[in-house]
Design a protein around this motif. Structure first.
Motif, mmCIF file in Angstrom:
data_model
loop_
_atom_site.group_PDB
_atom_site.id
_atom_site.type_symbol
_atom_site.label_atom_id
_atom_site.label_comp_id
_atom_site.label_asym_id
_atom_site.label_seq_id
_atom_site.Cartn_x
_atom_site.Cartn_y
_atom_site.Cartn_z
ATOM 1 N N THR A 195 60.765 6.633 50.421
ATOM 2 C CA THR A 195 61.414 6.240 49.175
ATOM 3 C C THR A 195 61.395 4.731 49.046
ATOM 4 O O THR A 195 61.385 4.003 50.026
ATOM 5 C CB THR A 195 62.870 6.743 49.108
ATOM 6 O OG1 THR A 195 63.590 6.177 50.190
ATOM 7 C CG2 THR A 195 62.942 8.251 49.160
ATOM 8 N N ASN A 241 63.235 11.759 42.487
ATOM 9 C CA ASN A 241 62.702 11.939 43.831
ATOM 10 C C ASN A 241 63.515 11.166 44.864
ATOM 11 O O ASN A 241 63.740 11.648 45.975
ATOM 12 C CB ASN A 241 61.239 11.510 43.870
ATOM 13 C CG ASN A 241 60.617 11.723 45.226
ATOM 14 O OD1 ASN A 241 60.577 12.830 45.722
ATOM 15 N ND2 ASN A 241 60.156 10.646 45.836
ATOM 16 N N ALA A 271 60.891 15.497 45.738
ATOM 17 C CA ALA A 271 59.976 16.329 44.956
ATOM 18 C C ALA A 271 58.568 15.978 45.413
ATOM 19 O O ALA A 271 58.242 14.799 45.559
ATOM 20 C CB ALA A 271 60.134 16.073 43.462
ATOM 21 N N MET A 328 53.666 12.843 44.194
ATOM 22 C CA MET A 328 54.666 11.789 44.046
ATOM 23 C C MET A 328 54.245 10.531 44.792
ATOM 24 O O MET A 328 54.481 9.415 44.336
ATOM 25 C CB MET A 328 56.021 12.300 44.549
ATOM 26 C CG MET A 328 57.177 11.428 44.137
ATOM 27 S SD MET A 328 57.423 11.315 42.349
ATOM 28 C CE MET A 328 58.004 12.955 42.002
#
Length: 190
Positions: free
Chosen positions: A4, A133, A138, A179
């Protein structure tokens, strides 16, 4: 690199939540099913927590001859079976459905055609997908291309057909974009 990226790295989306008055704005694209959804169902779906619709409105810097709603998209959550993804992606996944975000509908008003608003809407949807996300995870973003023109539009951004969809009726064609590819596109530009 961590999976992330802080939300502060990405630009802010420019769309606004669907408002009551938007359904009567006169929005009109090339697909009557999308027009009908926007007029009759988008708000109901939002109220029932089925999806969220985001609207790109004409700004003061836009041509005043353009319609008040330039376009919209709808986001929702879904799952994918790993068998629908290419083996190089699917083989590393658990043997149960994995989360994905679906851009269930995306349309720009036909009077705004050729001005880049479709690309703006997709970019905005990708930013919102990254935010989702970061909170829940995801694997990818999914779209349903309604025709060859929509398929070609999404292909320009790296979307590919899901494997199970290649044997299905031609339209709509379900496509995906990992993603990690969306994240990379934004972190490369910062």
């Amino acid at each position: 690199m961590p999976s992330t990226v802080p939300a502060s790295v990405f630009p802010e989306p420019i769309t606004q939540p669907l408002a009551k008055s938007d359904s009567g704005s006169g929005f009109s694209c090339e697909h009557e099913t999308l027009n009908r959804f926007f007029r009759e169902s988008a708000r109901q779906h939002q109220e029932k927590d089925i999806s969220r619709t985001w609207v790109l409105r004409r700004s003061s810097s836009d041509d005043p001859a353009l319609p008040p709603v330039l376009g919209f998209y709808t986001l929702s959550l879904t799952t994918l079976r790993r068998e629908t993804l290419p083996s190089n992606i699917g083989k590393r996944l658990p043997n149960y459905p994995v989360p994905a975000i679906i851009i269930a509908r995306l349309a720009r008003d036909s009077r705004a055609r050729g001005k880049g608003y479709g690309e703006t809407l997709l970019d905005d949807a990708h930013l919102r997908a990254l935010a989702i996300n970061a909170q829940s995870g995801a694997l990818c973003v999914i779209v349903d291309a309604k025709d060859a023109s929509a398929r070609d539009f999404y292909k320009k951004f790296g979307y590919e057909p899901l494997l199970s969809e290649t044997d299905a009726p031609e339209w709509p064609l379900r496509m995906y974009l990992p993603m990690k590819d969306i994240r990379a596109a934004y972190t490369e530009n910062t």
